[in-house]
Design an enzyme around this catalytic site. Sequence first.
Site, PDB file in Angstrom:
ATOM      1  CG  ASP A  42      28.840  51.538  51.968  1.00 17.97           C
ATOM      2  OD1 ASP A  42      27.627  51.761  51.769  1.00 17.97           O
ATOM      3  OD2 ASP A  42      29.250  50.568  52.638  1.00 17.97           O
ATOM      4  CG  ASN A  43      25.955  50.005  48.826  1.00 19.52           C
ATOM      5  OD1 ASN A  43      27.010  49.398  48.948  1.00 19.52           O
ATOM      6  ND2 ASN A  43      24.905  49.766  49.592  1.00 19.52           N
ATOM      7  CG  ASP A  52      24.530  45.996  48.624  1.00 20.30           C
ATOM      8  OD1 ASP A  52      23.992  44.921  48.314  1.00 20.30           O
ATOM      9  OD2 ASP A  52      24.746  46.331  49.789  1.00 20.30           O
TER      10      ASP A  52
END
Length: 268
Positions: A42-43, A52
């Site tokens: 998800d980064n 992130d």
Amino acid sequence: EHLPAGGPLRYIQLYRAVAESCAKLVSEWLRVGYVQGNMNSDNTLLGGRTLDYGPFGWMEKFDPFYQPFTSDTDGKFSFIRQPTAMSVNFAVLGETAFTALIKATSANSEEAAKYLEELQRIAEKEFSQHFWIHYDSVRRRKLGWKNFSESADGAYWAELEKLMHSSQCDYTIFFRELSTAAGSSSSEEALMTLLKAFPHDFEDMNDINLPESQLKNMEGNLKSAWLEWLQKYLTRIQADGRPEEERRQEQNTANPKYILRYLTPFQS
């Protein structure tokens, strides 16, 4: 590059484009000694970037498992494992891409199986191919060679990493000085140049006799291994026959002189 409007090909070509952008990104991280830190899927962005950035860092002393993110106790996102982490993230994206493709195209089961097979092929084969093409280019430029391939030269690069790790070399300084060492007339002269990247006390930096004392104190087998590696390196440089200025410029472009060390790129 614009993708064709509509149809399953659009999704497949997008996924293929992301494969190359992500593979190139991670190869460039290895070029400069950068560790993203927290490489969860998800980064990772479609455009070949990541988010992130809290625990990121640039490696100083060469350590293939360097990881500034202390929560990653297993080192799964450490320096040398970043290509694997990116390939996992890319495969996860493929699952989502497949779902979107099926919903958008109303494909039947036979068509869906064909699309899934293509996406899996991109994830399992094309990402790896893109990475090795870019990483071979990175290593070629860092060494100043005309050519580099994992199949022919991978063992030579692995030996360099082993020596750098054993000697606790500074990753950035070593490769920056390598462009100068490449012009040496002997492996001994080249090693003297590279000793700037080897550990020493800060207060000794202005000691003109520092390289000699470092060389004298180097363990015998390690010194012999370095001289053997450097002799092969200088032989390859000479065999390539590249103009020195051209080679040096390419190496210095690939190997940064400065990196962010304990600094951060923003104000607190």
